[in-house]
Design a protein around this motif. Structure first.
Motif, mmCIF file in Angstrom:
data_model
loop_
_atom_site.group_PDB
_atom_site.id
_atom_site.type_symbol
_atom_site.label_atom_id
_atom_site.label_comp_id
_atom_site.label_asym_id
_atom_site.label_seq_id
_atom_site.Cartn_x
_atom_site.Cartn_y
_atom_site.Cartn_z
ATOM 1 N N SER A 13 44.247 38.238 31.700
ATOM 2 C CA SER A 13 43.236 39.013 30.718
ATOM 3 C C SER A 13 42.206 38.273 30.248
ATOM 4 C CB SER A 13 43.852 39.910 29.785
ATOM 5 O OG SER A 13 44.763 39.185 28.849
ATOM 6 N N ASN A 14 41.856 36.780 30.683
ATOM 7 C CA ASN A 14 40.805 36.139 30.420
ATOM 8 C C ASN A 14 39.599 36.303 31.431
ATOM 9 O OD1 ASN A 14 41.558 34.892 32.511
ATOM 10 N ND2 ASN A 14 41.676 32.963 31.986
ATOM 11 N N SER A 15 39.504 37.599 31.973
ATOM 12 C CA SER A 15 38.686 37.692 32.859
ATOM 13 C C SER A 15 38.530 39.151 33.458
ATOM 14 C CB SER A 15 38.492 36.694 33.994
ATOM 15 O OG SER A 15 37.986 37.017 35.063
ATOM 16 N N GLY A 16 37.474 39.624 33.825
ATOM 17 C CA GLY A 16 37.341 40.838 34.639
ATOM 18 C C GLY A 16 37.999 41.969 33.897
ATOM 19 N N ASN A 35 46.501 36.887 28.238
ATOM 20 C CA ASN A 35 47.261 35.999 29.064
ATOM 21 C C ASN A 35 46.438 35.410 30.475
ATOM 22 O OD1 ASN A 35 48.667 36.886 31.943
ATOM 23 N ND2 ASN A 35 49.714 34.994 30.716
ATOM 24 N N SER A 36 46.851 34.243 30.549
ATOM 25 C CA SER A 36 46.354 33.789 31.889
ATOM 26 C C SER A 36 47.308 32.336 32.073
ATOM 27 C CB SER A 36 44.952 33.506 32.408
ATOM 28 O OG SER A 36 44.835 33.195 33.745
ATOM 29 N N PHE A 37 47.183 31.801 33.519
ATOM 30 C CA PHE A 37 47.885 30.579 33.516
ATOM 31 C C PHE A 37 47.292 29.389 33.099
ATOM 32 C CE2 PHE A 37 44.997 31.282 37.031
ATOM 33 C CZ PHE A 37 44.575 30.035 37.377
ATOM 34 N N ASN A 86 50.085 45.544 33.373
ATOM 35 C CA ASN A 86 50.244 44.608 34.664
ATOM 36 C C ASN A 86 49.065 44.606 35.227
ATOM 37 O OD1 ASN A 86 52.983 43.710 34.004
ATOM 38 N ND2 ASN A 86 53.677 45.816 34.342
ATOM 39 N N ASN A 87 48.260 43.632 34.987
ATOM 40 C CA ASN A 87 46.804 43.446 35.727
ATOM 41 C C ASN A 87 46.878 42.105 36.363
ATOM 42 O OD1 ASN A 87 43.803 43.939 35.429
ATOM 43 N ND2 ASN A 87 43.966 42.087 34.691
ATOM 44 N N ALA A 88 47.276 40.992 36.265
ATOM 45 C CA ALA A 88 47.171 40.013 36.908
ATOM 46 C C ALA A 88 47.029 40.023 38.381
ATOM 47 C CB ALA A 88 48.126 38.949 36.416
ATOM 48 N N ALA A 151 48.523 41.309 52.583
ATOM 49 C CA ALA A 151 49.112 41.168 51.508
ATOM 50 C C ALA A 151 48.834 41.988 50.303
ATOM 51 C CB ALA A 151 49.051 39.459 51.149
ATOM 52 N N TYR A 152 47.476 41.972 50.232
ATOM 53 C CA TYR A 152 47.065 42.846 48.867
ATOM 54 C C TYR A 152 47.557 44.211 48.898
ATOM 55 C CZ TYR A 152 43.578 44.135 45.319
ATOM 56 O OH TYR A 152 42.992 44.613 44.259
ATOM 57 N N VAL A 153 47.117 45.022 50.046
ATOM 58 C CA VAL A 153 47.451 46.265 50.490
ATOM 59 C C VAL A 153 48.919 46.270 50.271
ATOM 60 C CG1 VAL A 153 47.595 48.159 51.924
ATOM 61 C CG2 VAL A 153 45.309 46.931 51.715
ATOM 62 N N TYR A 184 36.163 49.732 43.582
ATOM 63 C CA TYR A 184 35.543 48.346 43.611
ATOM 64 C C TYR A 184 34.793 48.216 42.365
ATOM 65 C CZ TYR A 184 36.385 46.192 48.071
ATOM 66 O OH TYR A 184 36.800 45.842 49.126
ATOM 67 N N VAL A 185 35.133 47.090 41.363
ATOM 68 C CA VAL A 185 34.665 46.759 40.144
ATOM 69 C C VAL A 185 34.021 45.347 40.357
ATOM 70 C CG1 VAL A 185 35.178 46.490 37.892
ATOM 71 C CG2 VAL A 185 36.564 48.055 39.231
ATOM 72 N N LEU A 186 32.829 45.282 40.046
ATOM 73 C CA LEU A 186 32.264 43.842 40.141
ATOM 74 C C LEU A 186 32.550 42.867 39.135
ATOM 75 C CD1 LEU A 186 30.342 42.637 42.318
ATOM 76 C CD2 LEU A 186 28.536 42.997 40.620
ATOM 77 N N THR A 187 33.762 42.188 39.496
ATOM 78 C CA THR A 187 34.305 41.199 38.655
ATOM 79 C C THR A 187 34.530 39.927 39.397
ATOM 80 O OG1 THR A 187 36.663 41.665 39.601
ATOM 81 C CG2 THR A 187 35.886 42.926 37.590
ATOM 82 N N PRO A 188 34.861 38.715 38.795
ATOM 83 C CA PRO A 188 35.041 37.642 39.634
ATOM 84 C C PRO A 188 35.907 37.610 40.723
ATOM 85 C CG PRO A 188 35.043 37.007 37.201
ATOM 86 C CD PRO A 188 35.176 38.340 37.382
#
Ligand code: NAD
Length: 257
Positions: A13-16, A35-37, A86-88, A151-153, A184-188
């Motif tokens: 959650s440090n982005s998008g 959170n992020s890494f 759970n978003n990462a 992999a994503y699907v 689609y959401v225009l995120t990084p």
């Protein structure tokens, strides 16, 4: 509605989208954990900015969602988790015969397996608190497929299945588990796909956006991070008490096609 007194942990959650969700939950009164890494000054500054603007408690906790022990440690370290989002997620685009195995492993670990670990760690805390909301950020790709995203699907279909199972296991408790399926959401994350997709289809940027990305989004508009945050707030509201084990599409009509 007010989420005052609730604590939300949002992975990645440090982005998008994750950052948009954290903002909307905080605006609704929840204390939030980002959170992020990474562990950069600007990560902690994001949390401080939310606290300053909304008056809730906000903090940033580093944990790598590709590592099961760190997923569990994130929840255990915070010690309270009323709302788990759970978003990462990461993406890689390539035909399956050229798909790097390490990218497959990373996508399955971050986009799917992390949710297994965080949910397993969070449910005992929700049971103790007598209330809980698990919200998995899946995708339109949790319900349909596109080429070059094996992999994503697979991970997103997997998280929809995990959502249903957790919902059944908690069905007689004041806990719900649902998946949100954005188009689609225009995120990084989406920005990063554009060059590969341009190469794959031999198209320029504008054509990729219009004819590939938004080709299946009948509204011809990107969904926004604020709309996804608002959907999370709704799932935490009293009106959503009997909504569990299902998917909510925020995709401009993609899955109606
Ligand atoms: P993004 O790249 O802006 O954000 C991804 C987040 O995950 C970042 O905060 C990043 O730091 C974090 N992350 C990545 N690897 C991590 C790791 N190992 N440990 C902890 N955090 C990690 O992308 P986004 O578009 O905001 O995507 C967020 C979620 O929404 C993803 O699960 C994605 O699949 C999903 N989604 C996005 C779209 C879209 O169009 N943007 C559509 C449908 C679903």
């Amino acid at each position: 509605m007010s989420l005052a007194g609730k604590t939300a942990i949002v992975t990645g959650s440090n982005s998008g989208i994750g950052l948009g969700i954290v903002w909307e939950l905080a605006r609704a009164g929840a204390d939030v954990v980002l959170n992020s890494f990474t562990d950069r000054e600007e990560d902690h500054a994001l949390a401080q900015g939310i606290a300053d603007e909304t008056g809730v408690k906000a903090r940033y906790v580093r944990a790598d969602m590709s590592k099961g022990d760190q997923c569990r440690a994130l929840i255990e370290q915070v010690g309270v988790c009323d709302i788990l989002v759970n978003n990462a997620g990461i993406q890689h685009v390539a035909p399956i015969d050229k798909f790097p195995a390490d990218k497959w492993d990373a996508i399955i670990a971050i986009n799917l397996t992390s949710a297994f670990h965080t949910t397993a760690a969070a449910l005992p805390l929700m049971r103790k608190a007598g209330w809980g909301r698990v919200i998995n950020i899946a995708s339109a790709h949790g319900l349909t497929a596109s080429p070059y995203k094996s992999a994503y699907v697979a991970a997103k279909h997997g998280i929809v299945g995990l959502t249903k199972t957790v919902a059944l296991e908690t069905a007689q408790e004041p806990i719900t588990c649902n998946a949100i399926c954005p188009g689609y959401v225009l995120t990084p994350l989406v920005e990063a796909q554009i060059p590969d997709t341009m190469k794959e289809y031999g198209m320029d940027r504008e054509t990729v956006i219009r004819d590939v990305m938004l080709q299946r989004q009948p509204s011809k508009e990107f969904a926004t991070v604020e709309q996804l945050g608002g959907t999370c707030v709704f799932l935490c509201s009293g009106a959503a008490t009997q909504i569990t084990g299902t998917t909510i599409s925020v995709d401009g009509g993609w899955t109606a096609l």
